[in-house]
Design a protein around this motif. Structure first.
Motif, PDB file in Angstrom:
ATOM      1  N   GLY A 198       0.804  -1.218   0.000  1.00  0.00           N
ATOM      2  CA  GLY A 198       0.000   0.000   0.000  1.00  0.00           C
ATOM      3  C   GLY A 198       0.834   1.263   0.000  1.00  0.00           C
ATOM      4  O   GLY A 198       0.631   2.184  -0.787  1.00  0.00           O
ATOM      5  N   LEU A 199       1.798   1.333   0.909  1.00  0.00           N
ATOM      6  CA  LEU A 199       2.719   2.471   0.998  1.00  0.00           C
ATOM      7  C   LEU A 199       4.133   1.915   1.052  1.00  0.00           C
ATOM      8  O   LEU A 199       4.426   1.031   1.857  1.00  0.00           O
ATOM      9  N   ASN A 229       8.881   2.072 -11.914  1.00  0.00           N
ATOM     10  CA  ASN A 229       7.877   1.954 -12.973  1.00  0.00           C
ATOM     11  C   ASN A 229       6.622   1.247 -12.453  1.00  0.00           C
ATOM     12  O   ASN A 229       5.498   1.619 -12.799  1.00  0.00           O
ATOM     13  N   ALA A 230       6.837   0.239 -11.619  1.00  0.00           N
ATOM     14  CA  ALA A 230       5.695  -0.509 -11.076  1.00  0.00           C
ATOM     15  C   ALA A 230       4.946   0.277 -10.010  1.00  0.00           C
ATOM     16  O   ALA A 230       3.786  -0.014  -9.716  1.00  0.00           O
ATOM     17  N   ARG A 231       5.596   1.291  -9.414  1.00  0.00           N
ATOM     18  CA  ARG A 231       4.977   2.078  -8.347  1.00  0.00           C
ATOM     19  C   ARG A 231       4.308   3.343  -8.863  1.00  0.00           C
ATOM     20  O   ARG A 231       3.900   4.184  -8.062  1.00  0.00           O
ATOM     21  N   ARG A 232       4.164   3.502 -10.141  1.00  0.00           N
ATOM     22  CA  ARG A 232       3.498   4.693 -10.676  1.00  0.00           C
ATOM     23  C   ARG A 232       2.080   4.792 -10.133  1.00  0.00           C
ATOM     24  O   ARG A 232       1.344   3.808 -10.088  1.00  0.00           O
ATOM     25  N   ASN A 233       1.717   5.999  -9.707  1.00  0.00           N
ATOM     26  CA  ASN A 233       0.378   6.281  -9.176  1.00  0.00           C
ATOM     27  C   ASN A 233       0.076   5.505  -7.895  1.00  0.00           C
ATOM     28  O   ASN A 233      -1.092   5.270  -7.572  1.00  0.00           O
ATOM     29  N   LYS A 234       1.120   5.117  -7.164  1.00  0.00           N
ATOM     30  CA  LYS A 234       0.941   4.462  -5.870  1.00  0.00           C
ATOM     31  C   LYS A 234       1.746   5.251  -4.834  1.00  0.00           C
ATOM     32  O   LYS A 234       2.847   5.713  -5.132  1.00  0.00           O
TER      33      LYS A 234
END
Length: 220
Positions: free
Chosen positions: A101-102, A126-131
């Motif tokens: 989540g974070l 790249n995988a954490r975009r918009n997270k």
């Protein structure tokens, strides 16, 4: 839950730069959960890691306070994590961090910067975009750009970037650290209906216990 009510255990010592650092982290905490990143850069010893770490219990408490199902939060020291990747299956560990989540990624740039290390960081970013993701580094974004422009671009595009100019707190002379106020337990107001429900529940538990005791006596 307000970030002003959270004990950040952080002394700014009337330093405007540290005040700005603390307020930026608090504002980010207020916006959680969100789809932005927070990148904190600046020299060692100014409190970047300390404040970033405190976002994790704040995140957990926010979910409890608002009655939400808590999505897991995770802190990773990037250089140490890379060492683990070299001896374990990298894909599995990266995948775990992609979905939390974070995520707090601490001290990027402190590792031995190689193409392999940069590739792993870029894969994760790249995988954490918009997270919701928090990154700390002793390097400024323009210094990171000198070794990998794509990583620097991801950091700038992710949301908030703050560079703090302050001296290492542990090395300052004649600095008096203010005593943080001790947190006292607050009285909890309980509604009358809640007390009634608790009393009824206690009565039911007692009845079940007596039945079980009776059955055990009969069996004996």
């Amino acid at each position: 839950m307000k970030s002003d009510n959270w004990n950040w255990e952080f002394a700014t010592c009337d330093c405007s730069e540290l005040n700005k650092l603390l307020n930026t982290v608090k504002e980010y905490a207020e916006s959680l959960p969100n789809n932005k990143w927070l990148t904190l850069t600046g020299p060692s010893g100014i409190g970047k890691t300390h404040l970033a770490r405190h976002l994790i219990p704040f995140w957990n408490r926010w979910h409890v306070y608002n009655g939400r199902r808590c999505r897991y939060a995770y802190f990773v020291e990037w250089a140490r994590f890379l060492d683990q990747l070299r001896t374990n299956h990298a894909g599995t560990k990266i995948k775990e961090l992609q979905d939390v989540g974070l995520l707090v990624i601490d001290d990027i740039g402190a590792e031995n910067i190689t193409d392999w290390a940069s590739e792993k960081l870029l894969m994760l970013l790249n995988a954490r975009r918009n997270k919701p993701t928090v990154i700390t580094s002793n390097l400024r974004v323009n210094e990171i750009s000198e070794t990998n422009t794509r990583i620097a671009s991801r950091l700038v595009g992710g949301g908030i970037v703050l560079n703090t100019i302050a001296g290492n707190f542990n090395l300052r002379k004649d600095v008096k650290i203010p005593q943080l106020p001790r947190l006292e337990p607050q009285p909890v107001e309980v509604e009358e209906q809640e007390l009634t429900d608790l009393n009824q529940l206690s009565g039911k538990i007692l009845e079940v216990a007596k039945r079980l005791e009776g059955k055990l006596n009969v069996s004996a």
